[in-house]
Design a protein around this motif. Sequence first.
Motif, PDB file in Angstrom:
ATOM      1  N   UNK A 276       0.709  -1.279  -0.028  1.00 37.08           N
ATOM      2  CA  UNK A 276       0.147  -0.061   0.131  1.00 37.08           C
ATOM      3  C   UNK A 276       0.805   1.304  -0.081  1.00 37.08           C
ATOM      4  N   UNK A 277       2.097   1.045   0.095  1.00 35.00           N
ATOM      5  CA  UNK A 277       3.080   2.234   0.165  1.00 35.00           C
ATOM      6  C   UNK A 277       2.915   3.328  -1.032  1.00 35.00           C
ATOM      7  N   UNK A 278       2.530   4.345  -0.856  1.00 32.66           N
ATOM      8  CA  UNK A 278       2.456   5.428  -2.113  1.00 32.66           C
ATOM      9  C   UNK A 278       1.355   5.251  -2.934  1.00 32.66           C
ATOM     10  N   UNK A 279       0.211   4.374  -2.571  1.00 36.03           N
ATOM     11  CA  UNK A 279      -0.733   4.243  -3.499  1.00 36.03           C
ATOM     12  C   UNK A 279      -2.011   4.577  -2.578  1.00 36.03           C
ATOM     13  N   UNK A 280      -3.149   5.134  -3.492  1.00 34.91           N
ATOM     14  CA  UNK A 280      -4.296   5.342  -2.993  1.00 34.91           C
ATOM     15  C   UNK A 280      -5.147   4.390  -1.853  1.00 34.91           C
ATOM     16  N   UNK A 281      -5.435   4.491  -0.873  1.00 34.78           N
ATOM     17  CA  UNK A 281      -5.577   6.078  -0.026  1.00 34.78           C
ATOM     18  C   UNK A 281      -4.832   6.746   0.350  1.00 34.78           C
ATOM     19  N   UNK A 282      -3.285   6.053   0.555  1.00 31.80           N
ATOM     20  CA  UNK A 282      -2.404   6.452   1.261  1.00 31.80           C
ATOM     21  C   UNK A 282      -1.495   7.463   0.927  1.00 31.80           C
ATOM     22  N   UNK A 283      -2.138   8.644   0.597  1.00 33.67           N
ATOM     23  CA  UNK A 283      -1.560   9.779   0.060  1.00 33.67           C
ATOM     24  C   UNK A 283      -2.033  11.095   0.672  1.00 33.67           C
ATOM     25  N   UNK A 284      -1.353  11.919   1.130  1.00 30.59           N
ATOM     26  CA  UNK A 284      -1.765  13.266   1.794  1.00 30.59           C
ATOM     27  C   UNK A 284      -1.457  14.496   1.385  1.00 30.59           C
ATOM     28  N   UNK A 285      -1.806  15.574   1.454  1.00 30.86           N
ATOM     29  CA  UNK A 285      -1.387  16.921   1.149  1.00 30.86           C
ATOM     30  C   UNK A 285      -0.903  16.987  -0.123  1.00 30.86           C
ATOM     31  N   UNK A 286       0.244  17.534  -0.534  1.00 32.79           N
ATOM     32  CA  UNK A 286       0.562  17.690  -1.904  1.00 32.79           C
ATOM     33  C   UNK A 286       0.768  16.370  -2.654  1.00 32.79           C
ATOM     34  N   UNK A 287       1.030  15.324  -1.809  1.00 37.00           N
ATOM     35  CA  UNK A 287       1.336  14.006  -2.662  1.00 37.00           C
ATOM     36  C   UNK A 287       0.135  13.520  -3.139  1.00 37.00           C
ATOM     37  N   UNK A 288      -1.209  13.789  -2.602  1.00 41.47           N
ATOM     38  CA  UNK A 288      -2.589  13.658  -2.998  1.00 41.47           C
ATOM     39  C   UNK A 288      -2.885  14.313  -4.228  1.00 41.47           C
ATOM     40  N   UNK A 289      -2.533  15.517  -4.062  1.00 39.33           N
ATOM     41  CA  UNK A 289      -2.885  16.423  -5.059  1.00 39.33           C
ATOM     42  C   UNK A 289      -2.006  16.368  -6.320  1.00 39.33           C
ATOM     43  N   UNK A 290      -0.845  15.925  -6.226  1.00 37.73           N
ATOM     44  CA  UNK A 290       0.145  15.455  -7.502  1.00 37.73           C
ATOM     45  C   UNK A 290      -0.227  14.308  -8.212  1.00 37.73           C
ATOM     46  N   UNK A 291      -0.891  13.460  -7.464  1.00 37.39           N
ATOM     47  CA  UNK A 291      -1.219  12.016  -7.686  1.00 37.39           C
ATOM     48  C   UNK A 291      -2.265  12.082  -8.517  1.00 37.39           C
ATOM     49  N   UNK A 292      -3.453  12.991  -8.150  1.00 37.40           N
ATOM     50  CA  UNK A 292      -4.633  13.353  -8.920  1.00 37.40           C
ATOM     51  C   UNK A 292      -4.730  14.399  -9.669  1.00 37.40           C
ATOM     52  N   UNK A 293      -3.675  15.091  -9.938  1.00 37.39           N
ATOM     53  CA  UNK A 293      -3.434  16.388 -10.804  1.00 37.39           C
ATOM     54  C   UNK A 293      -4.174  17.338 -10.388  1.00 37.39           C
ATOM     55  N   UNK A 294      -4.480  17.583  -9.074  1.00 39.89           N
ATOM     56  CA  UNK A 294      -5.108  18.821  -8.581  1.00 39.89           C
ATOM     57  C   UNK A 294      -4.299  19.971  -8.211  1.00 39.89           C
ATOM     58  N   UNK A 295      -4.612  21.151  -8.765  1.00 36.98           N
ATOM     59  CA  UNK A 295      -3.925  22.180  -8.778  1.00 36.98           C
ATOM     60  C   UNK A 295      -3.886  22.779  -7.238  1.00 36.98           C
ATOM     61  N   UNK A 296      -2.682  22.883  -6.572  1.00 40.01           N
ATOM     62  CA  UNK A 296      -2.542  23.462  -5.311  1.00 40.01           C
ATOM     63  C   UNK A 296      -2.989  24.981  -5.110  1.00 40.01           C
TER      64      UNK A 296
END
Length: 588
Positions: free
Chosen positions: A73-93
């Motif tokens: 589960x390391x580094x995979x959804x749902x174990x992403x937070x903050x900027x790591x999550x935003x970057x993974x899902x292409x969400x603009x900070x």
Amino acid sequence: MSMTRREFAQLLGLAGAAGLLPLQGFAAKKQPADMYELANFGNVRLLHMTDCHAQLQPVYFREPNVNLGVGNAWGKAPHLVGNHLLEHFSVRPGTMEAHAFSCLNFQKDAGRYGKVGGFAHIRTLVERLRQSYGSEHTLLLDGGDTWQGSGTAYKTRGMDMVKAANLLGVDVMTGHWEFTYHQQEILQNIAAFNGEFLAQNVFITEDALFEGADEYVFDEDSGRVFKPYTIREMGGARIAVIGQCFPRTKIANPARFIPDWTFDIYDENLQALVEEVRQTESVDAVILLSHNGMDVDLELARRVSGIDVILGGHTHDGMPAPSLVKNSGGTTLVCNVGSNGKFIGVMDLDIRNGKVQDYRYRLLPVFSELLPADAEMQQLITDIRAPHIDWLQEELAVADELMFRRGNFNGTFDQLICDALRERQDAQISLSPGFRWGTTVLQGQMVTMEHVLDQTCLTYPETYVRDMTGEELKLILEDVADNLFNPDPYLQSGGDMVRVGGFDYVCDPLASIGNRVSQMTLDDGTLIEAGKTYKVAGWATVGARSEGADIWDVVADYLRDHQTARVTKLNTPKLLNVKGNPGITDYG
């Protein structure tokens, strides 16, 4: 500062993210870009909510800054937070969607964008999504944890939420905290629910059968207590929805409330049920409405074939796009839509020629300031709250900082509970369960009794004070840590680490059981000794009932005395082997 039309439009649910992961049979397309105005696609729409925890009113809810993944589960959804999550899902900070999906800049952005959820606002959105697509082609599915988590749910034994769900038009639900009422209360609530309550993985015990307590069993041959699935015809397709309630209910919650029922994952039974509905019911798609928790759902999707979509809950993970899992039968989409009424998931399916051909998925944040309150639902909420309003609205103290819970380790509101237990019970150490439900209070906001109840309101709230050895304390921490960090998802139960007050420790999430916790020291720096006894205060025992005061009264008394909600020391552990883990940010 008010939102611009451009910012309003940016809250669309990350179509591009869904397009990042095409796998066989599921071609992801670019999706339209208008907030709450979704282009119709396919012939079946599934609306999904879960884990609202009885929050009828709009709330603030901060996403976690720690959600560590270990093993596969390391580094995979749902174990992403903050900027790591935003970057993974292409969400603009810095955008509204970044605020919705992450913990970043929460205090500032919450003040700007306002509260989320609230059943009156959810109803407005749900009705819009139904009507724009066609009510006859739309199902509203509730993944459970609906009847518990607020003062009014406690006072009405969950019936307030049954009424709200009926008015919202929930078609199907499953459960978890629903099972923390007594058996007869649960059955009464289900009887009053206008939709269908499904659970393929709850069976009557042999003792109960022997004693003749089988009058409420759905199927005597299988021993299932509840209806396991339902068939719906919509959009020219036959859909099977199977219910999967929380499999560890009698471990994580008091078994004494539900003595006649037994729970587990039962994935072999689920596989047989999937094959049965496909063969005998001639369905075109199989949907699992699950309360397993997302890690368990991802593993289950690998083991059980024939499920097209898993709409999951329990772990409160607001994931902007589905995870696509390959198995022997093809691919399963695994979704999780967060908690506290913050999101509504929209899964549009194109079902033709006996199978799912394509999909569009959108996770819509429910910003209550952007959605007018439905008048009928608002009146129901007002009526539900009226008998208890003085209790709920008592002002206790001003929040000196952001008060939150969600995260693998102590949040500030958790620490407040621990500090209250230590002071009011004159204890050296305090323990508080790692629940993932509980709302957020902004710095400078008045903490009311309702806020305290949001954190503590369960049906076994009694506190305790007892002596424990240092060895016993370590065993408790090790046991909970294994539940959280065991690399086998089937051995996890989905909560967070037990919260502690009065001592610190070191935690290595990658170590084996018995070796994750070390260097336990009291706040004054004194080493906690295995053979020495310490006075410990806590609450929410799942075994025998404790005899102490209810936790919300303990915390409320503490806040009344202090007038300020302030945490002087956060007892979060020092972590080892987490460098580079994208499941942690702004820690320590």
